[in-house]
Write a protein that holds these residues in place. Sequence first.
Motif, PDB file in Angstrom:
ATOM      1  N   GLN A   1       4.353 -87.468 -69.415  1.00 33.12           N
ATOM      2  CA  GLN A   1       3.125 -87.582 -70.210  1.00 33.12           C
ATOM      3  C   GLN A   1       2.129 -88.514 -69.530  1.00 33.12           C
ATOM      4  OE1 GLN A   1       5.162 -89.035 -73.657  1.00 33.12           O
ATOM      5  NE2 GLN A   1       4.796 -87.124 -74.802  1.00 33.12           N
ATOM      6  N   GLN A   2       2.618 -89.624 -69.033  1.00 32.78           N
ATOM      7  CA  GLN A   2       1.753 -90.581 -68.355  1.00 32.78           C
ATOM      8  C   GLN A   2       1.134 -89.962 -67.105  1.00 32.78           C
ATOM      9  OE1 GLN A   2       3.643 -94.211 -67.076  1.00 32.78           O
ATOM     10  NE2 GLN A   2       1.742 -95.048 -66.247  1.00 32.78           N
ATOM     11  N   VAL A   3       1.927 -89.263 -66.325  1.00 28.83           N
ATOM     12  CA  VAL A   3       1.424 -88.646 -65.102  1.00 28.83           C
ATOM     13  C   VAL A   3       0.394 -87.572 -65.434  1.00 28.83           C
ATOM     14  CG1 VAL A   3       2.080 -87.193 -63.135  1.00 28.83           C
ATOM     15  CG2 VAL A   3       3.457 -89.192 -63.726  1.00 28.83           C
ATOM     16  N   ALA A   4       0.657 -86.740 -66.429  1.00 30.10           N
ATOM     17  CA  ALA A   4      -0.277 -85.676 -66.815  1.00 30.10           C
ATOM     18  C   ALA A   4      -1.594 -86.274 -67.310  1.00 30.10           C
ATOM     19  CB  ALA A   4       0.351 -84.793 -67.887  1.00 30.10           C
ATOM     20  N   LEU A   5      -1.527 -87.274 -68.152  1.00 25.05           N
ATOM     21  CA  LEU A   5      -2.751 -87.890 -68.673  1.00 25.05           C
ATOM     22  C   LEU A   5      -3.526 -88.606 -67.568  1.00 25.05           C
ATOM     23  CD1 LEU A   5      -1.440 -89.260 -72.082  1.00 25.05           C
ATOM     24  CD2 LEU A   5      -3.103 -87.429 -71.741  1.00 25.05           C
ATOM     25  N   THR A   6      -2.816 -89.272 -66.654  1.00 24.79           N
ATOM     26  CA  THR A   6      -3.483 -89.936 -65.540  1.00 24.79           C
ATOM     27  C   THR A   6      -4.167 -88.918 -64.644  1.00 24.79           C
ATOM     28  OG1 THR A   6      -1.891 -91.757 -65.602  1.00 24.79           O
ATOM     29  CG2 THR A   6      -3.163 -91.498 -63.581  1.00 24.79           C
ATOM     30  N   ALA A   7      -3.534 -87.776 -64.419  1.00 22.79           N
ATOM     31  CA  ALA A   7      -4.156 -86.719 -63.611  1.00 22.79           C
ATOM     32  C   ALA A   7      -5.421 -86.195 -64.286  1.00 22.79           C
ATOM     33  CB  ALA A   7      -3.162 -85.586 -63.379  1.00 22.79           C
ATOM     34  N   MET A   8      -5.399 -86.036 -65.597  1.00 21.71           N
ATOM     35  CA  MET A   8      -6.593 -85.571 -66.316  1.00 21.71           C
ATOM     36  C   MET A   8      -7.726 -86.596 -66.223  1.00 21.71           C
ATOM     37  SD  MET A   8      -5.314 -83.623 -69.728  1.00 21.71           S
ATOM     38  CE  MET A   8      -3.585 -83.958 -69.950  1.00 21.71           C
ATOM     39  N   VAL A   9      -7.385 -87.860 -66.373  1.00 23.51           N
ATOM     40  CA  VAL A   9      -8.398 -88.911 -66.261  1.00 23.51           C
ATOM     41  C   VAL A   9      -8.939 -88.976 -64.836  1.00 23.51           C
ATOM     42  CG1 VAL A   9      -8.849 -91.387 -66.474  1.00 23.51           C
ATOM     43  CG2 VAL A   9      -7.470 -90.226 -68.186  1.00 23.51           C
ATOM     44  N   ASP A  10      -8.069 -88.760 -63.843  1.00 26.23           N
ATOM     45  CA  ASP A  10      -8.522 -88.722 -62.453  1.00 26.23           C
ATOM     46  C   ASP A  10      -9.546 -87.619 -62.236  1.00 26.23           C
ATOM     47  OD1 ASP A  10      -7.041 -90.868 -61.544  1.00 26.23           O
ATOM     48  OD2 ASP A  10      -5.406 -89.642 -60.737  1.00 26.23           O
ATOM     49  N   VAL A  11      -9.295 -86.451 -62.787  1.00 29.06           N
ATOM     50  CA  VAL A  11     -10.246 -85.337 -62.656  1.00 29.06           C
ATOM     51  C   VAL A  11     -11.566 -85.715 -63.314  1.00 29.06           C
ATOM     52  CG1 VAL A  11     -10.733 -82.965 -63.387  1.00 29.06           C
ATOM     53  CG2 VAL A  11      -8.509 -83.539 -62.424  1.00 29.06           C
ATOM     54  N   LEU A  12     -11.502 -86.285 -64.497  1.00 33.89           N
ATOM     55  CA  LEU A  12     -12.716 -86.708 -65.194  1.00 33.89           C
ATOM     56  C   LEU A  12     -13.463 -87.766 -64.392  1.00 33.89           C
ATOM     57  CD1 LEU A  12     -14.409 -86.680 -67.869  1.00 33.89           C
ATOM     58  CD2 LEU A  12     -12.962 -88.568 -68.615  1.00 33.89           C
ATOM     59  N   ALA A  13     -12.738 -88.751 -63.901  1.00 29.55           N
ATOM     60  CA  ALA A  13     -13.370 -89.884 -63.224  1.00 29.55           C
ATOM     61  C   ALA A  13     -13.909 -89.530 -61.849  1.00 29.55           C
ATOM     62  CB  ALA A  13     -12.374 -91.034 -63.093  1.00 29.55           C
ATOM     63  N   LYS A  14     -13.291 -88.588 -61.173  1.00 34.34           N
ATOM     64  CA  LYS A  14     -13.691 -88.322 -59.784  1.00 34.34           C
ATOM     65  C   LYS A  14     -14.415 -86.996 -59.625  1.00 34.34           C
ATOM     66  CE  LYS A  14      -9.932 -91.172 -58.128  1.00 34.34           C
ATOM     67  NZ  LYS A  14      -9.224 -91.537 -59.321  1.00 34.34           N
ATOM     68  N   VAL A  15     -13.819 -85.913 -60.101  1.00 29.16           N
ATOM     69  CA  VAL A  15     -14.403 -84.588 -59.895  1.00 29.16           C
ATOM     70  C   VAL A  15     -15.660 -84.409 -60.734  1.00 29.16           C
ATOM     71  CG1 VAL A  15     -13.993 -82.112 -60.069  1.00 29.16           C
ATOM     72  CG2 VAL A  15     -12.165 -83.615 -59.270  1.00 29.16           C
ATOM     73  N   VAL A  16     -15.592 -84.708 -62.011  1.00 32.42           N
ATOM     74  CA  VAL A  16     -16.765 -84.540 -62.875  1.00 32.42           C
ATOM     75  C   VAL A  16     -17.882 -85.485 -62.429  1.00 32.42           C
ATOM     76  CG1 VAL A  16     -17.615 -84.720 -65.243  1.00 32.42           C
ATOM     77  CG2 VAL A  16     -15.380 -83.720 -64.807  1.00 32.42           C
ATOM     78  N   PHE A  17     -17.539 -86.704 -62.088  1.00 30.44           N
ATOM     79  CA  PHE A  17     -18.522 -87.669 -61.580  1.00 30.44           C
ATOM     80  C   PHE A  17     -19.221 -87.100 -60.341  1.00 30.44           C
ATOM     81  CE2 PHE A  17     -20.021 -91.291 -59.196  1.00 30.44           C
ATOM     82  CZ  PHE A  17     -20.417 -92.215 -60.156  1.00 30.44           C
TER      83      PHE A  17
END
Length: 109
Positions: free
Chosen positions: A64-80
């Motif tokens: 769960q932690q890895v999946a949520l961290t990956a989603m936040v990474d996409v938000l923080a880096k790709v969307v940015f």
Amino acid sequence: YKYMWWVFGMVFYLVLLLILFRAQRKSASSTLRTLAILTFLAWTLYPFLWLLGMEGTGALGLSQQVALTAMVDVLAKVVFSIIVVTSPQEAADEDEEERVMRTRFSSVM
């Protein structure tokens, strides 16, 4: 000691947020405002994911932690990055305004 370091890191994160929002307030750019909000939301999630994850309280399982961290990474880096790349004209306009203001202030001094 790990929670002491977490609090120590959060203090510096709050300083970073203060600097970010002061810069955002001084700018009329809607892109900068959007990026500041996105940065605030994404970067605020990281410390709480750590706190709830396996290193912190263990409330989240590792997957769960890895999946949520990956989603936040996409938000923080790709969307940015997409926001930055798709709004070059506004950034160029702001650079021109900044150059004009710098020229005005340098002539006063």
